[in-house]
Write a protein that holds these residues in place. Structure first.
Motif, mmCIF file in Angstrom:
data_model
loop_
_atom_site.group_PDB
_atom_site.id
_atom_site.type_symbol
_atom_site.label_atom_id
_atom_site.label_comp_id
_atom_site.label_asym_id
_atom_site.label_seq_id
_atom_site.Cartn_x
_atom_site.Cartn_y
_atom_site.Cartn_z
ATOM 1 N N ASP A 29 34.065 42.643 10.179
ATOM 2 C CA ASP A 29 32.764 42.284 9.629
ATOM 3 C C ASP A 29 32.227 43.410 8.741
ATOM 4 O O ASP A 29 32.104 44.554 9.175
ATOM 5 C CB ASP A 29 31.781 42.000 10.771
ATOM 6 C CG ASP A 29 30.435 41.536 10.245
ATOM 7 O OD1 ASP A 29 29.566 42.397 10.047
ATOM 8 O OD2 ASP A 29 30.284 40.321 10.013
ATOM 9 N N ASN A 30 31.911 43.104 7.490
ATOM 10 C CA ASN A 30 31.460 44.109 6.525
ATOM 11 C C ASN A 30 30.167 44.791 6.951
ATOM 12 O O ASN A 30 29.975 45.992 6.728
ATOM 13 C CB ASN A 30 31.295 43.471 5.140
ATOM 14 C CG ASN A 30 31.178 44.519 4.061
ATOM 15 O OD1 ASN A 30 31.823 45.565 4.134
ATOM 16 N ND2 ASN A 30 30.370 44.254 3.058
ATOM 17 N N THR A 31 29.251 44.049 7.573
ATOM 18 C CA THR A 31 27.994 44.639 8.039
ATOM 19 C C THR A 31 28.256 45.703 9.093
ATOM 20 O O THR A 31 27.662 46.782 9.083
ATOM 21 C CB THR A 31 27.079 43.543 8.627
ATOM 22 O OG1 THR A 31 26.893 42.521 7.645
ATOM 23 C CG2 THR A 31 25.738 44.119 9.035
ATOM 24 N N HIS A 32 29.187 45.407 10.002
ATOM 25 C CA HIS A 32 29.521 46.381 11.033
ATOM 26 C C HIS A 32 30.207 47.600 10.433
ATOM 27 O O HIS A 32 29.960 48.727 10.873
ATOM 28 C CB HIS A 32 30.414 45.753 12.109
ATOM 29 C CG HIS A 32 29.703 44.737 12.925
ATOM 30 N ND1 HIS A 32 30.307 43.585 13.352
ATOM 31 C CD2 HIS A 32 28.427 44.676 13.383
ATOM 32 C CE1 HIS A 32 29.450 42.865 14.051
ATOM 33 N NE2 HIS A 32 28.302 43.508 14.078
ATOM 34 N N GLN A 34 29.689 48.853 7.447
ATOM 35 C CA GLN A 34 28.645 49.664 6.816
ATOM 36 C C GLN A 34 27.857 50.436 7.870
ATOM 37 O O GLN A 34 27.531 51.613 7.677
ATOM 38 C CB GLN A 34 27.707 48.785 5.996
ATOM 39 C CG GLN A 34 28.335 48.258 4.723
ATOM 40 C CD GLN A 34 27.415 47.293 3.989
ATOM 41 O OE1 GLN A 34 26.350 46.940 4.481
ATOM 42 N NE2 GLN A 34 27.846 46.865 2.805
ATOM 43 N N ALA A 35 27.568 49.805 8.990
ATOM 44 C CA ALA A 35 26.832 50.476 10.066
ATOM 45 C C ALA A 35 27.651 51.639 10.636
ATOM 46 O O ALA A 35 27.124 52.720 10.899
ATOM 47 C CB ALA A 35 26.487 49.481 11.169
#
Length: 113
Positions: A29-32, A34-35
Motif C-alpha cells: 500500500d503506497n500510503t503505508h 509513505q508513512a
C-alpha cells in the motif's frame, strides 16, 4: 584499524537503509510506504557515542527517537557471537549438511575464543 584514538562505529544507517528496502518490498500500500518513509527517515537520529553501553535509545521532546550507536554495536556483537558458536557446534557434532568449510579443530578454537 582506528588511528589517533578514533573509534569505529557500527553502521546503524546502513541497517536502517536495508530495513527501508525490505519494507518497500513487503508493504504494497503506497500510503503505508509513505508513512514508513516519513517515520523512519525523519523521526530517527543516530547518536555516535563512545561511552560505555547504557540505554539503547531515547525519545526527545520533538518526537525524535535517538538510537545510540554503541548499543546497536553491542547487540550486533552478541548476535554474531551466538551465530559463530552455533555454527561451530554444528561442525563439532557432525550436524553439518554437506561439507564444512572449517575443520573440527578450527571450530573448537573459535568456540574457545
Amino acid at each position: 584499524m582506528p588511528q589517533n584514538n578514533q573509534m569505529l562505529h557500527f553502521p546503524v544507517g546502513h541497517i536502517m537503509d536495508r530495513v527501508l528496502s525490505l519494507f518497500h518490498i513487503v508493504v504494497s500500500d503506497n500510503t503505508h510506504i509513505q508513512a514508513i518513509d516519513n517515520g523512519l527517515k525523519k523521526g530517527i537520529k543516530y547518536v555516535l557515542n563512545d561511552a560505555p553501553v547504557g540505554q539503547p535509545a531515547s525519545l526527545t521532546g520533538e518526537n525524535v527517537i535517538e538510537v545510540n550507536d554503541n548499543y546497536c554495536e553491542f547487540l550486533y556483537l552478541i548476535c554474531y557471537t551466538f551465530l559463530v558458536i552455533n555454527d561451530c557446534c554444528l561442525v563439532l557434532t557432525d550436524n553439518v549438511e554437506g561439507e564444512a568449510s572449517i575443520s573440527k579443530e578450527e571450530a573448537e578454537s573459535y568456540c574457545r575464543e
